[in-house]
Motif scaffolding. Structure first.
Motif, PDB file in Angstrom:
ATOM      1  N   ILE A 205     -14.016 -14.719   3.041  1.00 17.42           N
ATOM      2  CA  ILE A 205     -14.476 -14.291   1.714  1.00 17.42           C
ATOM      3  C   ILE A 205     -13.369 -14.410   0.669  1.00 17.42           C
ATOM      4  N   GLY A 206     -12.232 -14.981   1.070  1.00 13.40           N
ATOM      5  CA  GLY A 206     -11.135 -15.175   0.130  1.00 13.40           C
ATOM      6  C   GLY A 206     -10.396 -13.903  -0.224  1.00 13.40           C
ATOM      7  N   ASN A 207     -10.496 -12.879   0.637  1.00 11.18           N
ATOM      8  CA  ASN A 207      -9.786 -11.622   0.397  1.00 11.18           C
ATOM      9  C   ASN A 207      -8.287 -11.851   0.591  1.00 11.18           C
ATOM     10  N   LYS A 208      -7.482 -11.347  -0.305  1.00 12.93           N
ATOM     11  CA  LYS A 208      -6.037 -11.599  -0.267  1.00 12.93           C
ATOM     12  C   LYS A 208      -5.335 -10.833   0.850  1.00 12.93           C
ATOM     13  N   ASN A 209      -6.000  -9.848   1.412  1.00 14.21           N
ATOM     14  CA  ASN A 209      -5.389  -9.018   2.443  1.00 14.21           C
ATOM     15  C   ASN A 209      -5.447  -9.677   3.817  1.00 14.21           C
ATOM     16  N   THR A 210      -4.516  -9.268   4.679  1.00 12.42           N
ATOM     17  CA  THR A 210      -4.549  -9.600   6.098  1.00 12.42           C
ATOM     18  C   THR A 210      -4.481  -8.281   6.866  1.00 12.42           C
ATOM     19  N   ILE A 211      -4.664  -8.336   8.167  1.00 18.52           N
ATOM     20  CA  ILE A 211      -4.504  -7.121   8.975  1.00 18.52           C
ATOM     21  C   ILE A 211      -3.105  -6.560   8.771  1.00 18.52           C
ATOM     22  N   ARG A 212      -2.135  -7.426   8.772  1.00 22.48           N
ATOM     23  CA  ARG A 212      -0.732  -7.013   8.610  1.00 22.48           C
ATOM     24  C   ARG A 212      -0.524  -6.255   7.294  1.00 22.48           C
ATOM     25  N   THR A 213      -1.020  -6.793   6.185  1.00 24.27           N
ATOM     26  CA  THR A 213      -0.790  -6.141   4.897  1.00 24.27           C
ATOM     27  C   THR A 213      -1.588  -4.839   4.774  1.00 24.27           C
ATOM     28  N   LEU A 214      -2.775  -4.798   5.356  1.00 25.42           N
ATOM     29  CA  LEU A 214      -3.580  -3.573   5.300  1.00 25.42           C
ATOM     30  C   LEU A 214      -2.938  -2.442   6.100  1.00 25.42           C
ATOM     31  N   ILE A 215      -2.375  -2.776   7.259  1.00 25.11           N
ATOM     32  CA  ILE A 215      -1.702  -1.751   8.074  1.00 25.11           C
ATOM     33  C   ILE A 215      -0.461  -1.252   7.348  1.00 25.11           C
ATOM     34  N   SER A 216       0.238  -2.142   6.682  1.00 30.64           N
ATOM     35  CA  SER A 216       1.396  -1.738   5.882  1.00 30.64           C
ATOM     36  C   SER A 216       0.990  -0.761   4.790  1.00 30.64           C
ATOM     37  N   LEU A 217      -0.105  -1.074   4.098  1.00 30.86           N
ATOM     38  CA  LEU A 217      -0.600  -0.189   3.043  1.00 30.86           C
ATOM     39  C   LEU A 217      -1.072   1.148   3.624  1.00 30.86           C
ATOM     40  N   PHE A 218      -1.758   1.084   4.769  1.00 29.80           N
ATOM     41  CA  PHE A 218      -2.299   2.302   5.371  1.00 29.80           C
ATOM     42  C   PHE A 218      -1.201   3.295   5.726  1.00 29.80           C
ATOM     43  N   GLN A 219      -0.141   2.817   6.355  1.00 27.93           N
ATOM     44  CA  GLN A 219       0.865   3.772   6.801  1.00 27.93           C
ATOM     45  C   GLN A 219       1.658   4.351   5.630  1.00 27.93           C
ATOM     46  N   GLN A 220       1.639   3.671   4.499  1.00 26.60           N
ATOM     47  CA  GLN A 220       2.296   4.214   3.303  1.00 26.60           C
ATOM     48  C   GLN A 220       1.433   5.271   2.612  1.00 26.60           C
ATOM     49  N   CYS A 221       0.116   5.031   2.581  1.00 27.73           N
ATOM     50  CA  CYS A 221      -0.753   5.920   1.790  1.00 27.73           C
ATOM     51  C   CYS A 221      -1.436   7.005   2.606  1.00 27.73           C
ATOM     52  N   CYS A 222      -1.738   6.709   3.884  1.00 27.76           N
ATOM     53  CA  CYS A 222      -2.752   7.530   4.543  1.00 27.76           C
ATOM     54  C   CYS A 222      -2.390   8.059   5.927  1.00 27.76           C
ATOM     55  N   LYS A 223      -1.447   7.462   6.612  1.00 34.56           N
ATOM     56  CA  LYS A 223      -1.208   7.823   8.008  1.00 34.56           C
ATOM     57  C   LYS A 223      -0.802   9.290   8.162  1.00 34.56           C
ATOM     58  N   ASN A 224       0.063   9.769   7.297  1.00 39.14           N
ATOM     59  CA  ASN A 224       0.569  11.134   7.439  1.00 39.14           C
ATOM     60  C   ASN A 224      -0.490  12.202   7.194  1.00 39.14           C
ATOM     61  N   SER A 225      -1.607  11.838   6.574  1.00 38.40           N
ATOM     62  CA  SER A 225      -2.675  12.811   6.322  1.00 38.40           C
ATOM     63  C   SER A 225      -3.737  12.810   7.421  1.00 38.40           C
ATOM     64  N   ALA A 226      -3.625  11.879   8.371  1.00 40.18           N
ATOM     65  CA  ALA A 226      -4.612  11.799   9.455  1.00 40.18           C
ATOM     66  C   ALA A 226      -4.391  12.926  10.462  1.00 40.18           C
ATOM     67  N   ILE A 227      -5.489  13.445  11.029  1.00 38.43           N
ATOM     68  CA  ILE A 227      -5.412  14.490  12.055  1.00 38.43           C
ATOM     69  C   ILE A 227      -5.285  13.808  13.419  1.00 38.43           C
ATOM     70  N   PRO A 228      -4.141  13.961  14.106  1.00 37.60           N
ATOM     71  CA  PRO A 228      -3.909  13.247  15.364  1.00 37.60           C
ATOM     72  C   PRO A 228      -4.946  13.566  16.431  1.00 37.60           C
TER      73      PRO A 228
END
Length: 278
Positions: A205-228
């Motif tokens: 679909i021509g999305n600029k993201n890859t799995i690698r870039t999305l995981i990078s973004l996720f751990q910066q914005c959201c990982k610390n708020s997840a309930i283990p």
């Protein structure tokens, strides 16, 4: 002079953000082996952070179990969740850093630190992501070339087809009993197939993201708020990937995969179409 000061200032910020490693040895190891291990661990962290971004924890403890009779350089490793998360690795003694760097285990375990602890029923998601990312990290850091990248994925997927025949049931149910069923191949590589399909869907679909870039973004914005380990941890993780990519690719695939009784068909054409390094 002002430009030089600005460059130095940014350099100091980057240095301050880098993850520091701490090493604990569970038994005696020679000074030369310690040097090999330290070189290897520093290289592994640097390579992973180059691909996935700086890890969002100031220190990364490594617990090293030296082994004299191991049959391979790094027989096994595991993540120990805590504050901070740590990594346990068994290492064959007298193994050079050059050989250790070519082993996949370290990249796999560090990659796990970029996602939250998921529920047992979503182990396929966690292990699939770490397995896929270990190969992306090793490719991007020139530990092997693109031909080896493709060969490793094709080989792993073919092993999973065989293991799925032995371990019947939904992927969710098999994941919950992975160790007792000895179904690691099915669990790990079904997860890899999931992320390969997601990667290709983003490309299509021509999305600029890859799995690698999305995981990078996720751990910066959201990982610390997840309930283990929460029962909804996998679904929430997937929802975040959808939000970051501005698609529904991940939730649609997730709904299908967790109930799958079979192994998804991915041809060599699919693997050759992957473009993870963007």
């Amino acid at each position: 002079m002002k430009l030089l000061m600005l460059v130095l200032w940014f350099g100091l910020i980057a240095f301050a953000q880098a993850t520091e490693i701490e090493i604990e040895y569970k038994s005696w190891i020679s000074s030369s082996d310690k040097q090999y291990v330290e070189t290897w661990l520093k290289h592994g962290v640097k390579a992973t952070e180059r691909s996935l971004g700086v890890l969002q924890q100031q220190t990364l403890p490594f617990i090293i179990e030296p082994s004299l009779f191991a049959s391979e350089p790094v027989p096994w490793g595991s993540v120990q969740r805590g504050k901070p998360d740590a990594i346990l690795l068994q290492v064959k003694r007298f193994t050079s850093s050059r050989v250790l760097i070519k082993d996949w285990t370290l990249y796999h375990e560090i990659a796990h630190l970029y996602h939250p602890l998921l529920d047992h029923s979503d182990f396929w998601l966690a292990e699939g992501l770490a397995t896929y990312l270990q190969n992306v990290i090793m490719l991007e850091n020139d530990i092997f070339n693109v031909d080896e990248f493709r060969t490793r994925l094709i080989s792993g997927l073919s092993r999973d087809v065989k293991n799925t025949r032995l371990n019947k049931g939904s992927l969710k149910a098999v994941s919950e009993q992975m160790w007792s069923l000895k179904a690691q191949q099915r669990v790990y590589w079904s997860g890899v197939a999931f992320f390969i399909e997601a990667e290709i869907a983003l490309q299509d679909i021509g999305n600029k993201n890859t799995i690698r870039t999305l995981i990078s973004l996720f751990q910066q914005c959201c990982k610390n708020s997840a309930i283990p380990g929460d029962s909804n941890s996998g679904r929430l993780f997937i929802a975040n990937l959808d939000k970051l990519s501005k698609t529904t690719i991940f939730s649609n695939l997730y709904a299908n995969y967790k109930q799958r009784q079979d192994f998804p068909y991915l041809s060599k054409t699919h693997i050759y179409s992957l473009q993870p390094l963007r």
